[in-house]
Write an enzyme that holds these catalytic residues in place. Structure first.
Site, PDB file in Angstrom:
ATOM      1  N   ASN A   9       0.875  -1.184   0.000  1.00  0.00           N
ATOM      2  CA  ASN A   9       0.000   0.000   0.000  1.00  0.00           C
ATOM      3  C   ASN A   9       0.903   1.222   0.000  1.00  0.00           C
ATOM      4  OD1 ASN A   9      -1.850   2.023   0.465  1.00  0.00           O
ATOM      5  ND2 ASN A   9      -2.265   1.447   2.585  1.00  0.00           N
ATOM      6  N   LYS A  11       0.039   4.209  -0.238  1.00  0.00           N
ATOM      7  CA  LYS A  11      -0.647   5.390   0.311  1.00  0.00           C
ATOM      8  C   LYS A  11      -0.439   6.565  -0.639  1.00  0.00           C
ATOM      9  CE  LYS A  11       0.199   3.478   4.828  1.00  0.00           C
ATOM     10  NZ  LYS A  11       0.056   3.650   6.249  1.00  0.00           N
ATOM     11  N   HIS A  96      -9.489   1.076   4.997  1.00  0.00           N
ATOM     12  CA  HIS A  96      -8.218   1.334   5.679  1.00  0.00           C
ATOM     13  C   HIS A  96      -8.467   2.318   6.822  1.00  0.00           C
ATOM     14  CE1 HIS A  96      -4.124   2.587   6.467  1.00  0.00           C
ATOM     15  NE2 HIS A  96      -3.720   1.525   5.806  1.00  0.00           N
ATOM     16  N   GLU A  98      -6.887   4.755   7.859  1.00  0.00           N
ATOM     17  CA  GLU A  98      -6.679   6.174   7.519  1.00  0.00           C
ATOM     18  C   GLU A  98      -7.908   6.747   6.824  1.00  0.00           C
ATOM     19  OE1 GLU A  98      -2.933   5.641   5.469  1.00  0.00           O
ATOM     20  OE2 GLU A  98      -2.031   5.024   7.365  1.00  0.00           O
ATOM     21  N   GLY A 174       2.435   2.246  10.683  1.00  0.00           N
ATOM     22  CA  GLY A 174       3.392   3.335  10.517  1.00  0.00           C
ATOM     23  C   GLY A 174       4.103   3.745  11.791  1.00  0.00           C
ATOM     24  N   SER A 214       3.406  -2.151  10.397  1.00  0.00           N
ATOM     25  CA  SER A 214       4.867  -2.190  10.588  1.00  0.00           C
ATOM     26  C   SER A 214       5.452  -3.573  10.292  1.00  0.00           C
ATOM     27  CB  SER A 214       5.242  -1.706  11.988  1.00  0.00           C
ATOM     28  OG  SER A 214       4.827  -0.362  12.152  1.00  0.00           O
TER      29      SER A 214
END
Ligand code: PEP
Length: 252
Positions: A9, A11, A96, A98, A174, A214
């Site tokens: 991903n 992003k 997701h 986010e 992240g 992560s």
């Protein structure tokens, strides 16, 4: 038997040129290698068509990171599932954390997105996962179960069977803090049990459940060696082909 999958991903990273450089590099790195999992690269919308062309004829699939909840029409700035499919991409990341947190994507909206994605033959990679306070107060099981139920459990068995689930604890995305292999296995097994209750053992056993948060070359092998962890959804470590490759090779 369910598929093993490593999905990247990106992003909101990479210009189109950078995306194409990555694609050339990954293609070269994968050339003549035995790959024991499906590989998916999740790019921003504007990259989809070119990156799909770059990976044509290879085993690498391309994913969008979102799509609209409507089929078409007066929705300025939106990108439909049909448009995504027309680029050659065949997956879409939905739900997701986010998107849920920064763009207020609700369970109801995600339910609609899943339906239009499936109607356009895209494979949704549907993300679930708890925030830190929920984990610390022991609510992660009920949070994840509710995310599954609220957006997915009106799907028919046939439609549900087309989905990939990604468990992504928000506190691990992240942050460099990965769930331990035991924590990942525990909640992946819970997700599979929840799917078994709703759709039966056969569907649950055939559903790929990815871990995200992560995950990198150093921890992928341990995480993926758990019986209910069928691969990973990878953010930061998917941005460079030579860092992404060892995660793909964690299945070798
Ligand atoms: C993600 O955004 O889906 C993700 C897992 O990110 P990272 O690997 O960077 O934690």
């Amino acid at each position: 038997m369910r598929k093993k999958i490593v999905a990247g991903n990106w992003k909101m990273n990479k210009t189109l040129q950078e995306g194409l450089t990555f694609s050339t590099e990954l293609k070269e790195l994968l050339n003549n290698k035995t790959i024991n999992c499906e590989v998916v690269v999740g790019t921003p919308f504007i990259h989809l068509s070119e990156v799909s062309k770059a990976f044509k004829g290879t085993k690498v699939h391309v994913a969008a990171q979102n799509c609209a909840n409507k089929e078409s029409g007066a929705y300025t700035g939106e990108i439909s599932a049909a448009m995504v499919a027309s680029t050659g991409a065949n997956h879409v990341i939905l739900g997701h954390s986010e998107r849920r947190a920064y763009y207020n994507e609700t369970p109801e909206l995600l339910k609609e997105k899943v339906v239009v994605a499936l109607a356009n033959n895209l494979t949704p990679i549907f993300c679930v996962g708890e925030v830190l306070e929920e984990r610390e107060s022991g609510k992660h099981f009920e949070v994840v179960a509710a995310q599954l139920k609220d957006s997915l459990f009106e799907l028919s068995k046939e439609d549900f069977s087309k989905l990939v689930i990604a468990y992504e604890p928000v506190w691990a995305i992240g942050t460099g803090k990965t769930a331990s292999a035991d924590q990942a296995q525990e909640i992946h097994a819970f997700i599979r049990e929840t799917l078994t209750e709703k759709y039966g053992k056969e569907v649950a056993d055939n559903t790929s459940i990815l871990y995200g948060g992560s995950c990198n070359a150093g921890n992928a092998k341990e995480l993926f060696s758990n019986p209910d962890v069928d691969g990973g959804l990878i953010g930061g470590a998917s941005l460079e082909a030579d860092k992404f490759l060892p995660i793909i090779e964690a299945f070798n």
